[in-house]
Enzyme design. Structure first.
Site, mmCIF file in Angstrom:
data_model
loop_
_atom_site.group_PDB
_atom_site.id
_atom_site.type_symbol
_atom_site.label_atom_id
_atom_site.label_comp_id
_atom_site.label_asym_id
_atom_site.label_seq_id
_atom_site.Cartn_x
_atom_site.Cartn_y
_atom_site.Cartn_z
ATOM 1 N N HIS A 46 57.608 38.740 36.152
ATOM 2 C CA HIS A 46 58.597 39.517 36.912
ATOM 3 C C HIS A 46 58.334 41.013 36.801
ATOM 4 O O HIS A 46 58.323 41.733 37.810
ATOM 5 C CB HIS A 46 60.019 39.232 36.444
ATOM 6 N N GLN A 62 40.942 66.169 29.249
ATOM 7 C CA GLN A 62 41.729 66.253 28.017
ATOM 8 C C GLN A 62 42.319 67.671 27.894
ATOM 9 O O GLN A 62 42.364 68.396 28.872
ATOM 10 C CB GLN A 62 40.872 65.886 26.808
ATOM 11 N N ASP A 90 48.135 52.768 34.764
ATOM 12 C CA ASP A 90 48.153 51.538 33.970
ATOM 13 C C ASP A 90 49.080 51.752 32.785
ATOM 14 O O ASP A 90 49.305 52.892 32.353
ATOM 15 C CB ASP A 90 46.755 51.183 33.454
ATOM 16 N N ASP A 98 38.673 50.597 30.041
ATOM 17 C CA ASP A 98 38.860 51.781 29.215
ATOM 18 C C ASP A 98 37.741 51.786 28.175
ATOM 19 O O ASP A 98 37.329 50.736 27.691
ATOM 20 C CB ASP A 98 40.239 51.711 28.548
ATOM 21 N N SER A 99 37.265 52.966 27.824
ATOM 22 C CA SER A 99 36.077 53.073 26.982
ATOM 23 C C SER A 99 36.329 52.726 25.519
ATOM 24 O O SER A 99 35.385 52.632 24.743
ATOM 25 C CB SER A 99 35.527 54.502 27.052
ATOM 26 N N GLY A 134 45.049 61.548 27.417
ATOM 27 C CA GLY A 134 45.745 62.314 26.389
ATOM 28 C C GLY A 134 47.197 62.620 26.681
ATOM 29 O O GLY A 134 47.792 63.466 26.020
#
Length: 376
Positions: free
Chosen positions: A340, A194, A271, A92-93, A221
């Site tokens: 888990h 965005q 993610d 990620d940036s 976003g």
């Protein structure tokens, strides 16, 4: 990077695919464990590979830039060499982290000036600088530098922010295309849609991002406090615009329910810190529902955590023993819960792939959403 679309679902927009990178293949839909500072918290790399079977993990530009710093990472041969992970990595940036700094950052057309949360030192991130930093980190997939708008967000602010993100994107692309990867393998660049929760802005941004013709695209976003209905509506709108022959990555999402619903809308990559963050507080996601392992009811539950998902810790340890560890604040408890929960998330997307291929995804998803939202 190469993406191959393999299967589509007749009753939803779900699909399976294969992302091929120089560090290996990624089957989609996929969940990517978050390793912000070069580590997935409380989890060894061996466990990530052999127990959880993570196909790709994340790192974060902001955190890695501040600590351990670019010189340390570059001398190690990039993040892969530094942390020993030989499968794909996405970075990620840092746009979201900078957004989270609040009063400790100032956003201008040129970029962002911010104060380090570690020692208070001042730093500048520009689109060009962030591309160079991600070259040094060496992730297989790197993200555009964008501004993540808060929720709720005034429409005029969201619109101005979106246009600035688009201008930053052009600068990112120019810098990325004029530089080379540093470690002998290729890197791929994803732009980010965005537009907050405004349909017309999301449409405009998705069309602009699609026009850039990059190898994959991301949706940012969202999952910043908006109602789930708005998240799903914006995701569906954007997925209908982004090209079908390229992977779609929904950033920072989310709960098992969110993931299942957004797979049905056409998302390929996810993610979220939730499985590990919630794990450290004793919340477990299972194939039958959500468990708060601190509850008294698990004190004498001499049954596996979740035999269905077949992970090592999920079948070896009992709920009673895990509750004892968590109540005693033993570090092993946080480790077991983290492994888990990640195993469950990877099991969930694997099952989604199986059901899509079998033509049974829609019915399975409806039943599974009920299960994963039930508190046991």
């Amino acid at each position: 990077m190469k993406f191959t679309l393999l299967h589509t679902d007749d009753k939803s927009k779900a699909r399976t695919g294969l992302v091929e990178t120089d560090h290996g293949q990624i089957e989609t839909p996929i969940f990517m464990p978050v390793g912000t500072a070069g580590t997935v918290k409380a989890v060894h790399q061996r466990e990530l590979k052999e127990d959880i079977n993570a196909q790709i993990i994340l790192g974060n530009t902001y955190h890695l830039y501040l600590r351990p710093g670019l010189e340390v990472i570059q001398k190690a041969g990039g993040l892969h060499g530094f942390n020993g992970w030989d499968r794909p990595i996405l970075t990620d940036s840092g746009g979201y982290q900078v957004y989270s700094l609040g009063d400790n950052r100032k956003i201008t057309e040129s970029g962002v000036r911010f104060k380090s949360h570690i020692d208070g030192s001042m730093h500048d991130f520009t689109p060009e600088r962030v591309m160079d930093i991600q070259r040094v980190i060496g992730a297989d997939i790197i993200m555009a530098f964008d501004e993540c708008t808060p929720y709720p967000c005034d429409k005029k602010y969201a619109e101005n922010s979106m246009h600035m993100t688009h201008r930053w994107l052009k600068r990112c692309i120019q810098q990325f295309d004029s530089t080379n990867a540093l470690y002998g393998y290729s890197q791929t660049f994803f732009p980010i849609v965005q537009g907050s929760t405004y349909p017309d802005l999301r449409k405009q941004s998705a069309e602009f991002i699609a026009e850039q013709g990059r190898e994959g695209n991301a949706i940012g976003g969202l999952s910043v406090g908006e109602p789930h209905e708005d998240m799903y509506a914006m995701t569906e709108l954007v997925c209908d615009i982004l090209p079908a022959d390229k992977p779609r990555y929904l950033m920072g999402v989310g709960t098992p329910e969110n993931i299942l619903e957004c797979i049905a809308l056409g998302v390929d990559m996810f993610d979220c810190v939730m499985p590990t963050r919630n794990a450290r507080n004793g919340m477990l996601f299972t194939s039958e529902g959500i468990i708060n392992i601190k509850n008294e009811k698990w004190k004498e539950a001499y049954i596996p955590i979740d035999p269905v998902i077949e992970g090592y810790v999920s079948t070896f340890y009992t709920r009673a023993y895990l509750r004892h560890l968590i109540m005693s604040k033993e570090i092993l408890g946080a480790q077991i819960c983290s492994i888990h929960n990640l195993s469950f998330y990877l099991w969930l997307v694997k099952e989604a792939r199986v059901q899509i291929k079998a033509g049974n995804f829609d019915r399975w998803k409806t039943a599974m959403v009920k299960k994963v939202t039930t508190r046991l």
